[in-house]
Design a protein around this motif. Structure first.
Motif, PDB file in Angstrom:
ATOM      1  N   VAL A   1      80.798  38.823   4.515  1.00 18.00           N
ATOM      2  CA  VAL A   1      81.711  39.963   4.491  1.00 18.00           C
ATOM      3  C   VAL A   1      81.781  40.720   5.813  1.00 18.00           C
ATOM      4  CG1 VAL A   1      81.486  40.270   2.014  1.00 18.00           C
ATOM      5  CG2 VAL A   1      79.878  41.414   3.525  1.00 18.00           C
ATOM      6  N   TRP A   2      80.802  40.515   6.700  1.00 16.17           N
ATOM      7  CA  TRP A   2      80.841  41.245   7.973  1.00 16.17           C
ATOM      8  C   TRP A   2      81.845  40.632   8.946  1.00 16.17           C
ATOM      9  CZ3 TRP A   2      76.775  38.337   6.149  1.00 16.17           C
ATOM     10  CH2 TRP A   2      76.525  37.137   6.807  1.00 16.17           C
ATOM     11  N   MET A   3      82.433  39.481   8.593  1.00 13.33           N
ATOM     12  CA  MET A   3      83.400  38.835   9.469  1.00 13.33           C
ATOM     13  C   MET A   3      84.617  38.426   8.635  1.00 13.33           C
ATOM     14  SD  MET A   3      82.788  35.701  12.076  1.00 13.33           S
ATOM     15  CE  MET A   3      82.080  34.691  10.778  1.00 13.33           C
ATOM     16  N   PRO A   4      85.734  39.128   8.763  1.00 12.85           N
ATOM     17  CA  PRO A   4      86.893  38.846   7.914  1.00 12.85           C
ATOM     18  C   PRO A   4      87.417  37.424   8.089  1.00 12.85           C
ATOM     19  CG  PRO A   4      87.138  40.954   9.035  1.00 12.85           C
ATOM     20  CD  PRO A   4      85.948  40.283   9.642  1.00 12.85           C
ATOM     21  N   ALA A   5      87.898  36.860   6.996  1.00 18.57           N
ATOM     22  CA  ALA A   5      88.459  35.508   7.033  1.00 18.57           C
ATOM     23  C   ALA A   5      89.809  35.520   7.751  1.00 18.57           C
ATOM     24  CB  ALA A   5      88.628  34.977   5.614  1.00 18.57           C
ATOM     25  N   PRO A   6      90.010  34.603   8.682  1.00 19.20           N
ATOM     26  CA  PRO A   6      91.321  34.521   9.333  1.00 19.20           C
ATOM     27  C   PRO A   6      92.342  33.836   8.418  1.00 19.20           C
ATOM     28  CG  PRO A   6      89.894  32.773  10.144  1.00 19.20           C
ATOM     29  CD  PRO A   6      89.057  33.600   9.202  1.00 19.20           C
ATOM     30  N   SER A   7      93.610  34.071   8.697  1.00 14.66           N
ATOM     31  CA  SER A   7      94.704  33.402   7.991  1.00 14.66           C
ATOM     32  C   SER A   7      95.591  32.703   9.015  1.00 14.66           C
ATOM     33  CB  SER A   7      95.541  34.408   7.190  1.00 14.66           C
ATOM     34  OG  SER A   7      94.786  35.011   6.167  1.00 14.66           O
ATOM     35  N   ASP A   8      96.425  31.806   8.529  1.00 16.93           N
ATOM     36  CA  ASP A   8      97.408  31.120   9.382  1.00 16.93           C
ATOM     37  C   ASP A   8      98.757  31.228   8.683  1.00 16.93           C
ATOM     38  OD1 ASP A   8      99.044  29.409  10.794  1.00 16.93           O
ATOM     39  OD2 ASP A   8      97.521  27.855  11.071  1.00 16.93           O
ATOM     40  N   GLU A   9      99.500  32.276   9.029  1.00 18.10           N
ATOM     41  CA  GLU A   9     100.755  32.537   8.330  1.00 18.10           C
ATOM     42  C   GLU A   9     101.782  31.434   8.568  1.00 18.10           C
ATOM     43  OE1 GLU A   9     102.179  36.393   9.261  1.00 18.10           O
ATOM     44  OE2 GLU A   9     100.407  37.430   8.472  1.00 18.10           O
ATOM     45  N   GLU A  10     101.772  30.842   9.752  1.00 15.43           N
ATOM     46  CA  GLU A  10     102.749  29.790  10.050  1.00 15.43           C
ATOM     47  C   GLU A  10     102.591  28.606   9.112  1.00 15.43           C
ATOM     48  OE1 GLU A  10     102.923  28.526  14.063  1.00 15.43           O
ATOM     49  OE2 GLU A  10     103.276  30.551  14.875  1.00 15.43           O
ATOM     50  N   ARG A  11     101.331  28.298   8.761  1.00 16.45           N
ATOM     51  CA  ARG A  11     101.097  27.155   7.859  1.00 16.45           C
ATOM     52  C   ARG A  11     100.854  27.604   6.419  1.00 16.45           C
ATOM     53  NH1 ARG A  11      97.146  23.686   8.181  1.00 16.45           N
ATOM     54  NH2 ARG A  11      95.585  25.176   8.903  1.00 16.45           N
ATOM     55  N   ASP A  12     101.013  28.892   6.149  1.00 16.94           N
ATOM     56  CA  ASP A  12     100.808  29.437   4.807  1.00 16.94           C
ATOM     57  C   ASP A  12      99.400  29.135   4.293  1.00 16.94           C
ATOM     58  OD1 ASP A  12     101.412  30.772   2.432  1.00 16.94           O
ATOM     59  OD2 ASP A  12     102.131  28.942   1.465  1.00 16.94           O
ATOM     60  N   VAL A  13      98.409  29.321   5.172  1.00 20.20           N
ATOM     61  CA  VAL A  13      97.002  29.187   4.765  1.00 20.20           C
ATOM     62  C   VAL A  13      96.419  30.599   4.687  1.00 20.20           C
ATOM     63  CG1 VAL A  13      94.722  28.282   5.343  1.00 20.20           C
ATOM     64  CG2 VAL A  13      96.774  26.928   5.840  1.00 20.20           C
ATOM     65  N   ARG A  14      95.970  30.962   3.491  1.00 18.64           N
ATOM     66  CA  ARG A  14      95.467  32.315   3.271  1.00 18.64           C
ATOM     67  C   ARG A  14      93.961  32.376   3.508  1.00 18.64           C
ATOM     68  NH1 ARG A  14      95.794  33.715  -2.212  1.00 18.64           N
ATOM     69  NH2 ARG A  14      95.867  31.483  -2.659  1.00 18.64           N
ATOM     70  N   GLY A  15      93.530  33.448   4.144  1.00 18.46           N
ATOM     71  CA  GLY A  15      92.111  33.727   4.280  1.00 18.46           C
ATOM     72  C   GLY A  15      91.729  34.851   3.329  1.00 18.46           C
ATOM     73  N   ILE A  16      90.719  34.621   2.510  1.00 21.26           N
ATOM     74  CA  ILE A  16      90.316  35.595   1.496  1.00 21.26           C
ATOM     75  C   ILE A  16      88.836  35.913   1.663  1.00 21.26           C
ATOM     76  CG2 ILE A  16      89.999  35.980  -0.989  1.00 21.26           C
ATOM     77  CD1 ILE A  16      92.394  34.132  -1.451  1.00 21.26           C
ATOM     78  N   ASP A  17      88.509  37.205   1.677  1.00 23.69           N
ATOM     79  CA  ASP A  17      87.114  37.650   1.718  1.00 23.69           C
ATOM     80  C   ASP A  17      86.662  37.956   0.293  1.00 23.69           C
ATOM     81  OD1 ASP A  17      86.635  37.701   4.618  1.00 23.69           O
ATOM     82  OD2 ASP A  17      88.227  39.202   4.591  1.00 23.69           O
ATOM     83  N   LEU A  18      85.573  37.352  -0.102  1.00 23.63           N
ATOM     84  CA  LEU A  18      85.091  37.476  -1.476  1.00 23.63           C
ATOM     85  C   LEU A  18      84.044  38.576  -1.598  1.00 23.63           C
ATOM     86  CD1 LEU A  18      84.690  36.483  -4.417  1.00 23.63           C
ATOM     87  CD2 LEU A  18      82.999  34.886  -3.536  1.00 23.63           C
ATOM     88  N   PHE A  19      84.281  39.510  -2.502  1.00 20.45           N
ATOM     89  CA  PHE A  19      83.284  40.504  -2.904  1.00 20.45           C
ATOM     90  C   PHE A  19      83.003  40.245  -4.384  1.00 20.45           C
ATOM     91  CE2 PHE A  19      85.550  42.269   0.672  1.00 20.45           C
ATOM     92  CZ  PHE A  19      84.542  42.826   1.454  1.00 20.45           C
ATOM     93  N   VAL A  20      81.871  39.625  -4.662  1.00 17.04           N
ATOM     94  CA  VAL A  20      81.577  39.200  -6.034  1.00 17.04           C
ATOM     95  C   VAL A  20      81.479  40.411  -6.953  1.00 17.04           C
ATOM     96  CG1 VAL A  20      79.073  39.200  -5.660  1.00 17.04           C
ATOM     97  CG2 VAL A  20      80.065  37.764  -7.468  1.00 17.04           C
TER      98      VAL A  20
END
Length: 314
Positions: free
Chosen positions: A240-259
């Protein structure tokens, strides 16, 4: 009763094994005679004071988010539980934990304990099992026939993630060190990449639908994981200390999980354990009085696998 608490934030030496007055359950609460709690890395971060923003705790604080034990007393309004029931639960992170002989728990976080493993060992399931399930299915949308990459599969969450993904009919690629490679294979991984000798981008030659990052990688490595995901796919990150990157051009979502705690889902995981579909792995069983030493080992990177912490009264 005996409990381990810290009265100030700091290193492992702030943890004290001491006598504490036994609590009485309030409305909606249950008192549980603790069979075991477990160690999770977040315990060390809370103790050190790194999580005061997202997880504010009242000092002195008893750590121990996972709970396995036997219902000892019921608060007002509790239904569906009885004294003598064996239960497991994922306790609120900002409340008192289970590193004690007795612990209070909100009734709604508890699920029946598995019958096929020792009660103390069941403490190895709640937080990491729920993390793996939420990452794969709620956030990752994993389905049968898809390809999933589990980066950091040798850890406690990774072991469950590999099993759950394989049980769901996915093709599982897992990274692990030589120390944990055999365990990852036995959990069901179709491919195991030794991250100490092989780069992921070279090893994963066909894109994946879902990448799950469980390892404390640097931003460049996390960005590299993103390139391995198919267009329309997902990267789920638990660091969680490093946010997940995303790639909007390829429609790849980055999601940070907080259980989050989920007693219904935990009950389903327990049922999978009792059906023999999900294995609970315990690397060590440590007495409660040795919890400060366990925290010290963890700060040195010397804790591997899931460790359960057992009160002497259990």
């Amino acid at each position: 009763m005996k409990a381990v608490r810290f009265h100030e934030y700091g290193g492992p030496d702030v943890l004290v094994h001491e006598d504490v007055e036994q609590s009485v359950p309030g409305p909606g609460q249950v008192r549980v005679r603790v069979a075991a709690t477990s160690f999770n890395p977040v315990d060390g971060n809370i103790r050190a004071g790194f999580m005061q923003g997202p997880i504010p705790v009242v000092l002195p604080h008893t750590p121990g988010i996972d709970l396995a034990g036997t219902v000892d007393a019921l608060g007002e309004g509790v239904e569906g539980l009885a004294v003598g029931d064996d239960v497991v639960g994922f306790l609120p992170m900002d409340g008192p934990g289970a590193a004690a002989e007795y612990a209070l728990a909100p009734a709604e976080v508890l699920a029946p304990a598995p019958k096929s493993v020792p009660l103390a060992d069941a403490a190895a399931l709640p937080l990491v099992g729920l993390t793996a399930h939420q990452a794969l299915f709620e956030h990752g949308g994993l389905a049968a026939g898809q390809r999933v990459l589990v980066n950091g599969a040798g850890g406690a969450v990774g072991g469950y993630a590999v099993q759950l993904a394989k049980n769901a009919g996915a093709h599982v690629i897992a990274t692990a060190s030589p120390r944990s490679g055999d365990a990852v294979r036995s959990a069901g991984a179709d491919e195991v990449v030794d991250h100490t000798t092989t780069g992921l981008t070279a090893a994963v030659t066909e894109p994946v639908d879902l990448a799950l990052n469980l390892a404390p990688v640097d931003p460049a490595e996390l960005a590299a994981l993103l390139t391995l995901v198919k267009p329309g796919g997902v990267l789920v990150n638990t660091t969680v200390w490093m946010p997940a990157p995303s790639d909007e051009e390829r429609d790849v979502r980055g999601i940070d999980l907080f259980v989050r705690s989920d007693a219904g889902r935990l009950a389903e995981l327990v049922a999978s354990v009792d059906r023999g579909e999900l294995r609970v792995d315990v690397a060590e069983r440590v007495p409660l009085a040795e919890l400060p030493a366990l925290h010290a080992r963890a700060t040195e990177g010397a804790v591997h696998g899931k460790v359960v912490v057992v009160p002497s009264a259990a």
